[in-house]
Design a protein around this motif. Structure first.
Motif, PDB file in Angstrom:
ATOM      1  N   ARG A 147     113.664  20.473  68.250  1.00 38.84           N
ATOM      2  CA  ARG A 147     113.603  21.636  69.133  1.00 38.84           C
ATOM      3  C   ARG A 147     112.661  22.680  68.537  1.00 38.84           C
ATOM      4  O   ARG A 147     112.241  22.569  67.383  1.00 38.84           O
ATOM      5  N   GLN A 148     112.356  23.674  69.344  1.00 37.25           N
ATOM      6  CA  GLN A 148     111.499  24.780  68.920  1.00 37.25           C
ATOM      7  C   GLN A 148     112.253  26.086  69.096  1.00 37.25           C
ATOM      8  O   GLN A 148     112.938  26.290  70.108  1.00 37.25           O
TER       9      GLN A 148
ATOM     10  N   GLU B 200     120.419  28.539  66.976  1.00 42.80           N
ATOM     11  CA  GLU B 200     119.900  28.221  68.306  1.00 42.80           C
ATOM     12  C   GLU B 200     118.770  29.159  68.703  1.00 42.80           C
ATOM     13  O   GLU B 200     118.184  28.996  69.776  1.00 42.80           O
TER      14      GLU B 200
END
Length: 391
Positions: A213-214, A255
């Motif tokens: 993820r980024q 997150e």
């Protein structure tokens, strides 16, 4: 050499002997350690804040070459070879990243295109990444994984090189479209990479190299970055990002949700100009190296400035283009001899300087047990200083 030997012998009060006996006398003096030579008085301790305030940090020593960790050569070896013979080989040139693990200090030497290991536990010194087919080009930062593997962010290669516990390159992590990693931090089974190309934090599976993820994107709003250069994790698992060209440090959950923004552009106390390396201690205090002010600022968990260390110059404790900060609670014994008798070290602070003679400055955070002038003696401290390390 003869004149030098004569001066050495006369300084110790020894009788000058002719021929081979002269060498024998020098050998004797070398093995004896030249204990009769006059000794310089030890330098005064460098504290932050300085006395008469109660110090919370002491500068301990500086590291720059194998001579700072290897056993010292005898006096005769120094006499024959010269005092610089050992110190020049393996000299660190332009360090950036630094990490500590189990008695070893790992340093990314961007100038020498390699990583250096000061092995204090084994009294040894070595380098890696400068031999074989997988050579480093511009190593910037280094972190260690659970099995002792090293993750080296190399902006020149556009990849993160992975070295095993024996310092052998085993794989690289990169993107087909390219990236420019400035930091690569292993944490809880994932690899977090500060990517200058995308102005984002990329999260990889460290084994497969798969991008998971980024976090963030380019910009100046909270949660956005402009040249994120360095990463750190707090004791609660929060991710800290040195958002260098936005002159701030952002605290995020894993997150990517923004929890806190520390600092703003400026040269006043508590502001930042070019924040680089960051670290977070067990109490949640944030350490920020600012390359523009040649200092490290320490903030509490609410973002309030507690203390500063360093400063421009080439004297003891000074910094010159500081790049990285690392902490250690388990290596204190290797540096305890440098602490003042009245200062109890509870945490080590390592700071790299890309310029100047002191390549890695070592400080101790702790408690000053000595006496300080009281307010009734005409001294009153106005500055807020760091609380005890264990709190």
């Amino acid at each position: 050499m003869g004149n030098r030997l004569e001066r050495l012998l006369r300084a110790t009060g020894a009788r000058l002997l002719p021929g081979p006996a002269t060498v024998a006398a020098a050998l004797f003096l070398g093995f004896a350690g030249c204990s009769a030579l006059p000794q310089s008085p030890p330098p005064a301790p460098v504290f932050y804040p300085p006395l008469p305030e109660r110090p919370r940090i002491q500068f301990l020593c500086a590291l720059s070459s194998p001579a700072d960790v290897l056993p010292k050569p005898g006096s005769f070896a120094q006499f024959v070879l010269g005092p610089e013979a050992q110190s020049q080989e393996g000299q660190i040139t332009r360090p950036y990243g630094v990490a500590w693990r189990e008695g070893k200090l790992y340093v990314c030497d961007s100038g020498a295109k390699r990583c250096t290991v000061f092995d204090f536990a084994g009294r040894a010194f070595r380098t890696f990444g400068d031999q074989g087919p997988h050579r480093l080009a511009l190593p910037i930062n280094i972190s260690l994984g659970a099995q002792g593997e090293k993750y080296v962010a190399d902006t020149g290669l556009g990849a993160v090189l992975v070295f095993d516990s024996a310092d052998q390159a085993v794989r690289s992590i990169a993107l087909p479209e390219g990236m420019k990693p400035c930091d690569a931090l292993w944490y809880d089974g994932a690899l977090y990479v500060a990517d200058l190309k995308s102005d984002a934090i990329l999260v990889f599976d460290p084994e497969s190299g798969l991008l998971l993820r980024q976090i963030g994107k380019g910009g100046d709003e909270p949660g956005e970055f402009h040249q994120p250069t360095n990463l750190a994790f707090g004791p609660d698992g929060s991710l800290y990002v040195s958002d260098t060209l936005n002159a701030r440090v952002q605290k995020l959950d894993r997150e990517g949700r923004v929890l806190q923004v520390i600092g703003a552009l400026g040269e006043s106390v508590g502001e930042m100009v070019r924040p680089k390396g960051i670290a977070v201690d067990r109490a949640g205090r944030l350490y920020v190296a600012d390359a523009a002010t040649d200092s490290v600022q320490i903030f509490d968990s609410t973002g309030q400035l507690l203390l500063m260390l360093g400063g421009p110059g080439e004297g003891p404790g000074d910094l010159s283009l500081p790049a990285k900060v690392a902490l250690s609670y388990d290596g204190i014994a290797f540096f305890a001899a440098h602490a003042a008798p009245e200062f109890e070290v509870e945490c080590l602070i390592f700071v790299t300087s890309q310029l100047g003679p002191a390549k890695v400055s070592v400080y101790g955070l702790g408690t000053y047990r000595g006496r300080v002038p009281t307010e009734t003696q005409g001294t009153k401290s106005e500055s807020k200083t760091v609380e005890g390390p264990s709190q």
